[in-house]
Structure formats: C-alpha cells, structure tokens
Write an enzyme that holds these catalytic residues in place. Structure first.
Site, PDB file in Angstrom:
ATOM      1  N   LYS A 205       4.931  19.261   5.005  1.00 42.63           N
ATOM      2  CA  LYS A 205       5.774  20.366   5.741  1.00 42.63           C
ATOM      3  C   LYS A 205       5.468  20.782   7.031  1.00 42.63           C
ATOM      4  O   LYS A 205       6.139  20.827   7.646  1.00 42.63           O
ATOM      5  CB  LYS A 205       6.281  21.211   4.566  1.00 42.63           C
ATOM      6  CG  LYS A 205       7.234  22.521   4.928  1.00 42.63           C
ATOM      7  CD  LYS A 205       7.454  23.419   3.534  1.00 42.63           C
ATOM      8  CE  LYS A 205       8.254  24.492   4.043  1.00 42.63           C
ATOM      9  NZ  LYS A 205       8.648  25.425   3.088  1.00 42.63           N
ATOM     10  N   GLU A 211      -6.238  18.177   4.046  1.00 46.54           N
ATOM     11  CA  GLU A 211      -6.220  16.864   3.401  1.00 46.54           C
ATOM     12  C   GLU A 211      -5.225  15.868   3.778  1.00 46.54           C
ATOM     13  O   GLU A 211      -5.851  14.651   4.140  1.00 46.54           O
ATOM     14  CB  GLU A 211      -6.152  17.126   2.101  1.00 46.54           C
ATOM     15  CG  GLU A 211      -6.903  18.096   1.092  1.00 46.54           C
ATOM     16  CD  GLU A 211      -6.505  19.679   1.143  1.00 46.54           C
ATOM     17  OE1 GLU A 211      -5.725  20.144   2.238  1.00 46.54           O
ATOM     18  OE2 GLU A 211      -6.827  20.104   0.205  1.00 46.54           O
ATOM     19  N   GLY A 265       7.723  23.576  -0.705  1.00 45.17           N
ATOM     20  CA  GLY A 265       7.193  22.482  -1.188  1.00 45.17           C
ATOM     21  C   GLY A 265       7.395  21.743  -2.609  1.00 45.17           C
ATOM     22  O   GLY A 265       7.707  20.650  -2.449  1.00 45.17           O
ATOM     23  N   ARG A 266       7.241  22.581  -3.491  1.00 53.58           N
ATOM     24  CA  ARG A 266       7.239  21.883  -4.888  1.00 53.58           C
ATOM     25  C   ARG A 266       8.576  21.993  -5.078  1.00 53.58           C
ATOM     26  O   ARG A 266       9.127  21.185  -6.291  1.00 53.58           O
ATOM     27  CB  ARG A 266       6.633  23.091  -5.814  1.00 53.58           C
ATOM     28  CG  ARG A 266       7.106  24.624  -5.597  1.00 53.58           C
ATOM     29  CD  ARG A 266       6.208  25.647  -6.266  1.00 53.58           C
ATOM     30  NE  ARG A 266       6.461  26.818  -5.937  1.00 53.58           N
ATOM     31  CZ  ARG A 266       6.025  27.505  -5.139  1.00 53.58           C
ATOM     32  NH1 ARG A 266       5.372  26.950  -4.049  1.00 53.58           N
ATOM     33  NH2 ARG A 266       6.384  29.059  -4.720  1.00 53.58           N
ATOM     34  N   GLU A 351       2.788  27.610  -9.689  1.00 53.38           N
ATOM     35  CA  GLU A 351       2.768  27.952  -8.196  1.00 53.38           C
ATOM     36  C   GLU A 351       3.889  29.296  -8.021  1.00 53.38           C
ATOM     37  O   GLU A 351       3.501  29.967  -7.321  1.00 53.38           O
ATOM     38  CB  GLU A 351       2.825  26.682  -7.426  1.00 53.38           C
ATOM     39  CG  GLU A 351       2.048  26.855  -6.122  1.00 53.38           C
ATOM     40  CD  GLU A 351       2.120  25.790  -5.157  1.00 53.38           C
ATOM     41  OE1 GLU A 351       1.091  24.925  -5.352  1.00 53.38           O
ATOM     42  OE2 GLU A 351       2.944  25.436  -4.242  1.00 53.38           O
ATOM     43  N   HIS A 382      -3.332  12.314 -30.619  1.00 53.76           N
ATOM     44  CA  HIS A 382      -4.518  12.101 -31.205  1.00 53.76           C
ATOM     45  C   HIS A 382      -5.521  12.641 -30.505  1.00 53.76           C
ATOM     46  O   HIS A 382      -6.916  12.257 -30.322  1.00 53.76           O
ATOM     47  CB  HIS A 382      -4.856  10.411 -30.978  1.00 53.76           C
ATOM     48  CG  HIS A 382      -3.905   9.483 -31.519  1.00 53.76           C
ATOM     49  ND1 HIS A 382      -4.013   9.287 -32.973  1.00 53.76           N
ATOM     50  CD2 HIS A 382      -2.444   9.211 -31.374  1.00 53.76           C
ATOM     51  CE1 HIS A 382      -2.879   8.553 -33.324  1.00 53.76           C
ATOM     52  NE2 HIS A 382      -2.001   8.627 -32.552  1.00 53.76           N
ATOM     53  N   LYS A 510      -6.377  26.878   1.744  1.00 50.43           N
ATOM     54  CA  LYS A 510      -6.145  26.051   2.775  1.00 50.43           C
ATOM     55  C   LYS A 510      -7.131  26.777   3.934  1.00 50.43           C
ATOM     56  O   LYS A 510      -7.832  26.061   4.687  1.00 50.43           O
ATOM     57  CB  LYS A 510      -4.793  26.049   3.333  1.00 50.43           C
ATOM     58  CG  LYS A 510      -3.858  25.236   2.616  1.00 50.43           C
ATOM     59  CD  LYS A 510      -2.389  24.962   3.133  1.00 50.43           C
ATOM     60  CE  LYS A 510      -1.660  24.158   2.287  1.00 50.43           C
ATOM     61  NZ  LYS A 510      -0.385  23.694   2.720  1.00 50.43           N
TER      62      LYS A 510
HETATM   63  C1  G6Q Z   1       4.399  23.893  -2.469  1.00 48.53           C
HETATM   64  C2  G6Q Z   1       3.006  24.387  -1.920  1.00 48.53           C
HETATM   65  C3  G6Q Z   1       1.798  23.386  -1.749  1.00 48.53           C
HETATM   66  C4  G6Q Z   1       2.130  22.339  -0.552  1.00 48.53           C
HETATM   67  C5  G6Q Z   1       0.926  21.705  -0.216  1.00 48.53           C
HETATM   68  C6  G6Q Z   1       1.221  20.812   0.992  1.00 48.53           C
HETATM   69  O1  G6Q Z   1       5.127  24.371  -2.761  1.00 48.53           O
HETATM   70  O2  G6Q Z   1       3.557  24.993  -0.717  1.00 48.53           O
HETATM   71  O3  G6Q Z   1       1.704  22.389  -2.922  1.00 48.53           O
HETATM   72  O4  G6Q Z   1       3.119  21.523  -0.748  1.00 48.53           O
HETATM   73  O5  G6Q Z   1      -0.085  22.637   0.169  1.00 48.53           O
HETATM   74  O6  G6Q Z   1       1.666  21.278   2.255  1.00 48.53           O
HETATM   75  P1  G6Q Z   1       2.136  20.510   3.408  1.00 48.53           P
HETATM   76  O7  G6Q Z   1       3.376  19.605   2.860  1.00 48.53           O
HETATM   77  O8  G6Q Z   1       2.702  21.610   4.369  1.00 48.53           O
HETATM   78  O9  G6Q Z   1       1.161  19.607   3.757  1.00 48.53           O
END
Ligand code: G6Q
Length: 545
Positions: A205, A211, A265-266, A351, A382, A510
């Site tokens: 996003k 990462e 994001g989620r 989150e 199990h 981050k």
């Molecule tokens: C989700 C969070 C988080 C995010 C990641 C990746 O709701 O904000 O999990 O999706 O940190 O972020 P980017 O898509 O900006 O790389």
C-alpha cells in the site's frame, strides 16, 4: 462513550450473575427447539450458535446492548464513506470494493465506484492477457508462476484465498507468496522458479515497507541475472497507492494497479491486492469472491440485529471476553485448504481490536480484542484440543465446516465432519463423574484404581462453540465467510468504542527496526539502547560470519 455506562451493559452484567451457572446441557434437554432458536442463515451459510452459554434472555440483552451502541448507525456511516477511522481521518470502504450493486459510494463528495470499476477492468484485462498468452515473458514463453511480494495485509489475505481456492486454479498456473525479510523465504521460492515464466506482483500500500522493498529489490537482482533492464516490464507489476514510489523502484506505472487510502491493509484482499488471486484462479472467480462478500454486506446492512450473523457472533464474543473473562478465541476450519484462514483472521481481529484507548484517546478499563488462533481440524484435536476440553481457561471455538469436499474421490469427508461435530458436542456436554464411573466399570475397573482414574476422565463441558456450516467452499462462500468476520470485528470495535481501523503498533515496528539496523554494522558506534538490547547487538556482531 464508555460502554460501561450504558444501562444495557449494566443489565447484562447483572444477568451474567445467573448465567454463569446455566448449563448448556440442561438447556438442550429442556428445549428441543434450541437449535431453531439459536441458528441463522445467510444465503448458503448456516450459523449454529446454540452451543453457546446463552438463554433467550441473554440474546435479548446482547441485542439490546448492540442497539444501544448504535451498531446499525455505525454500519451505515462505514458503508456511506464517513471518515470513521478517526485517528487517520479516513473513510473505511472495503465494502465499496465488493459493491456489486454499483450504487454510488461518496468520499469527499466524489463517487469512488468508477475508480473501483476501472481497476477491476484493468485486473480483468491483465489476467486474461496472462492466461491467453497475449502477455508473455521476455523470451516469448507464457507466464506460469506468480510471486506475490508483500507482507501483512498485502500478503495474508491473498495467500489464504489462493490456498483455499486451489481447486479453481487456472491450469498451469502456480501462486507463491514471499513475505518474510528472512532471505530463506525468497531464496527457497526462487530456487523452484524459471525467470522466463515468472511474474512478480509487488504489493505494498505504502511501497515503503522495508521487508517488501528489500524482497522486491532482491527479486529484481535475481531476475537481472537472466533478463535485461528492459525485460523488467514483462515480469514486474505493482499494486500500491503510491505511484511515485512504484516508479522510483523501476516499475512502469502503466503496470501498476491502484488502490486507495480508504482501504485498510488487512481489508485489502478485495482490492487490486487481490491481483494474484485473479491471476491464479481467474477474474471470474475473483468476482465470485466479491459477490459473496457483497451478499454478507447486504445481510449485515439490512437484517435486524437479532437475525444478523456478524452482530450475533460479535456480541457472543463480547459476552465471553467481557463477562466470562475469555482471553482467546479459536477458529478451527475442518477444511485443509483453509489452513491459512485462522492466520488471516488473526491479523484482521488482533490488528483491528488490539487497542487500549477509546476513540477519544482515553485508556480503557475493560478488555478488548482476544487472541485469535487455530489450525485445521482434525489436526488440532491431536494437539491443543486437550486444553480446550479440560484446561482451566474458557476458549470459545468457531468450527468452520464445509459439507462437501472438492476431492470426493478421496472419500474422507464423513470422517472429517463426524470429528468436527463430535468436538462441538463434547465441548458442550462434557462427561460427568457418573458417566465416567459407568464407563470405567464396564471396562473392568473397580475400587481404588477406579476412584484414582475417575477425576482425570471427567470433562467439565459447558464450553462454547459456533458452527459455520455450508455446502462447499466456493469463491462466493469464502467471500461471505471473510466478510462475516470483518463485520464481526467491526461490531465488537463499536461496542468497545475503539477505532478498529488504525494500527499504530504495526507502524511502531516499522520505525524501530530502521533505528537498530545501522547498529548491526561492525565498527559503527552503537546508538543508545537498554543494556539488554546493546548486549544482544554486541553478541550478534561477534557471532556474525
Ligand atoms: C494491515 C497493516 C499491515 C500492512 C503491512 C504492509 O492492516 O497495516 O499489516 O498491511 O504492514 O504494509 P504495506 O502494504 O504498506 O507494505
């Protein structure tokens, strides 16, 4: 406003004083219509919530509290684009991404639907080009492998959906997901791949996540061992809200799929973040997923609260967390292809509702989001089910049960279903001392030996669960299920008076890593940390090869 001051909350607290002694087993014995009273249908999806520690009065109280908290009004504010994410000043409109009715949804006076539809069209065109071979790799070969490079919301959702919809995969197409900055993740994925037939989808996003950008750079370096800079356009596309950063990375913005800051994001798998899904199972199936999500949106938006699945599940969660004191909630799909479903739900819930301040910034005096966890049945039986049956904690469970398998030739489904049902029945009923005694006598035990063994084999029971039952795991059904949990989390956030749509804890992570990274280099003076962190940095430097 704090829920504690709502009259309906106080009334629920008083009701709980009796409820905590109510036995589900007795309630079932007294009322043969309990299932009918406590089950709800949405399309093909059935929610059986009769195996919960509730009476009719409990549900009336919970629904009264939901009404007092103005759940319907809040839902309308979300669906109509109000900036309910107050700490970021943003609308929350993942529902617009699956708004199949295409009615206008306004943000700041502008209808977002034309932009949503334009990206869907772009995704459709692109995925068709890849599938038909109109889009080819740099040596003229068809694309066979999609590698999604993303993390968190830009990984978990599409990865879960691709796994779950594997039976719908386009022939010859494979999907891979690289998220971890641990080089093992990327290296072990690339080992299996041919650069001539691999397409990287860089999903971020912000397009600044350390990462993802690190993995994307390394993927590019790998690719450039084989192809040229010019060939990158055929093998790297981006999904982002940040066109400038995409261009700076070296991806042509013509190959960028846009989404917007009002998509968390989620909650983003419904957006262009779903591109790997469309590439893997086809755009038609991606649209079927959206249809399912939309069906649940309509249910949530229009059903009375007492017959509203997300409201019922959300309010039951409130009962367990805030009254019974449960700290965790297990989601156990009896479907191996839903192995990643609990992971996605974990991020979605933890989150969103892992918050300690209310919308006004005041510290809360009551519990909020639970720990969400789970793995597919029957495997969990199990392993950790022991604690759910006989441990000292009350852990509500959601059993997710598809009736029919996509692999009927392997006739295991009846055993799988029988296990799922048996677990929920056993958790509810438990096993009394009398029942255990009778069993032991039958097995030939007597005297001291029998008495010694007896207490260990007693199951307290009265342990709650929901069962979500549906005919088969289709794209529509998966869409319904995900949207169901999204709205459940929303309902709980409203009751707790928190903003479920920010994630400052993630942002902190981050920032922190970026601050420590330079300290790991030999010869550099270590910046100021606590003695533990400083010593660990020194030890790492000494041990590094
Ligand atoms: C989700 C969070 C988080 C995010 C990641 C990746 O709701 O904000 O999990 O999706 O940190 O972020 P980017 O898509 O900006 O790389």
């Amino acid at each position: 406003m704090t829920p504690l001051n709502i009259q309906e909350w106080q009334s629920l607290v008083r009701h709980y004083e009796d409820l905590k002694f109510v036995s589900m087993r007795e309630q079932f014995a007294l009322d043969s219509g309990r299932f009918d009273s406590f089950s709800q249908q949405c399309g093909d999806l059935l929610l059986d919530y009769s195996k919960n520690r509730i009476t009719k009065e409990t549900m009336e109280q919970l629904i009264a509290l939901a009404e007092a908290a103005k759940i319907s009004e809040w839902a309308e504010r979300m669906f109509t684009g109000e900036a309910i994410n107050n700490t970021e000043g943003r609308a929350v409109l993942h529902t617009a991404l699956r708004n199949r009715s295409n009615t206008p949804v306004m943000v700041d006076g502008e209808d977002v639907m034309p932009a949503v539809n334009a990206v869907l069209t772009q995704m459709k065109k692109f995925s068709q080009q890849v599938h038909t071979g109109e889009w080819l790799g740099y040596t003229g070969k068809k694309i066979t492998d999609i590698v999604n490079v993303g993390i968190g919301g830009s990984d978990l959702g599409p990865a879960m959906i691709c796994d779950a919809l594997e039976p719908y995969a386009i022939e010859g197409m494979s999907a891979h997901f690289v998220s971890n900055v641990d080089g093992t993740d990327l290296s072990t994925t690339l080992e299996k791949l041919d650069p001539e037939t691999t397409l990287f989808v860089i999903a971020s996003k912000t397009f600044t996540t350390q990462e993802t950008i690190t993995n994307a750079q390394s993927a590019k370096t790998w690719f450039l061992q084989f192809g040229t800079q010019q060939d990158i356009a055929k093998h790297f596309v981006a999904v982002s809200t940040n066109a400038a950063a995409v261009a700076e990375f070296g991806i042509d913005t013509a190959n960028m799929f846009e989404f917007w800051d009002w998509v968390g994001g989620r909650y983003s798998l419904w957006s262009a973040v779903g591109l790997p899904i469309a590439l893997y199972v086809g755009m038609d199936n991606f649209e079927r997923l959206l249809d399912g999500g939309h069906e649940m949106d309509n249910h949530f938006r229009t059903q009375p609260l007492a017959e509203n699945m997300p409201v019922i599940m959300g309010m039951l969660g409130i009962l367990y967390i805030n009254l019974f004191g449960s700290q965790t909630h297990a989601i156990v799909p009896y479907d191996h292809s839903l192995a990643r479903f609990p992971n996605h739900m974990q991020q979605l819930d933890m989150e969103s509702n892992g918050k300690v301040t209310n919308r006004q910034g005041q510290r809360l005096s009551y519990k909020t989001g639970p720990v969400i966890w789970g793995t597919p049945g029957t495997n969990g039986q199990h392993a950790y089910f022991q604690l759910i049956h006989q441990g000292t904690q009350l852990i509500p469970v959601d059993f997710v049960l598809p009736v029919n398998s996509h692999y009927p030739e392997c006739d295991h489904q009846s055993i799988l279903l029988a296990n799922g049902l048996a677990q929920s029945e056993a958790l509810m009923k438990g096993k009394t001392a009398e029942e255990v005694r009778a069993e032991l006598v039958q097995e030939g035990y007597e005297g001291k030996e029998l008495e010694a063994l007896l207490p260990h084999k007693v199951f307290p029971g009265n342990r709650p669960s929901n069962t979500l039952l549906f005919p088969k795991l289709t794209p529509e059904m998966l869409g319904q299920l995900v949207a169901l949990y999204e709205h459940k989390v929303f309902v709980q956030g409203i009751i707790w008076d928190i903003n479920s749509f920010d994630q400052w804890g993630v942002e902190l992570g981050k920032q922190l890593a970026k601050a420590i990274l330079p300290d790991l280099q030999d010869g550099v003076e270590i910046s100021e940390h606590d003695s533990s962190t400083t010593s660990l940095i020194e030890r790492i430097r000494a041990l590094r090869q």
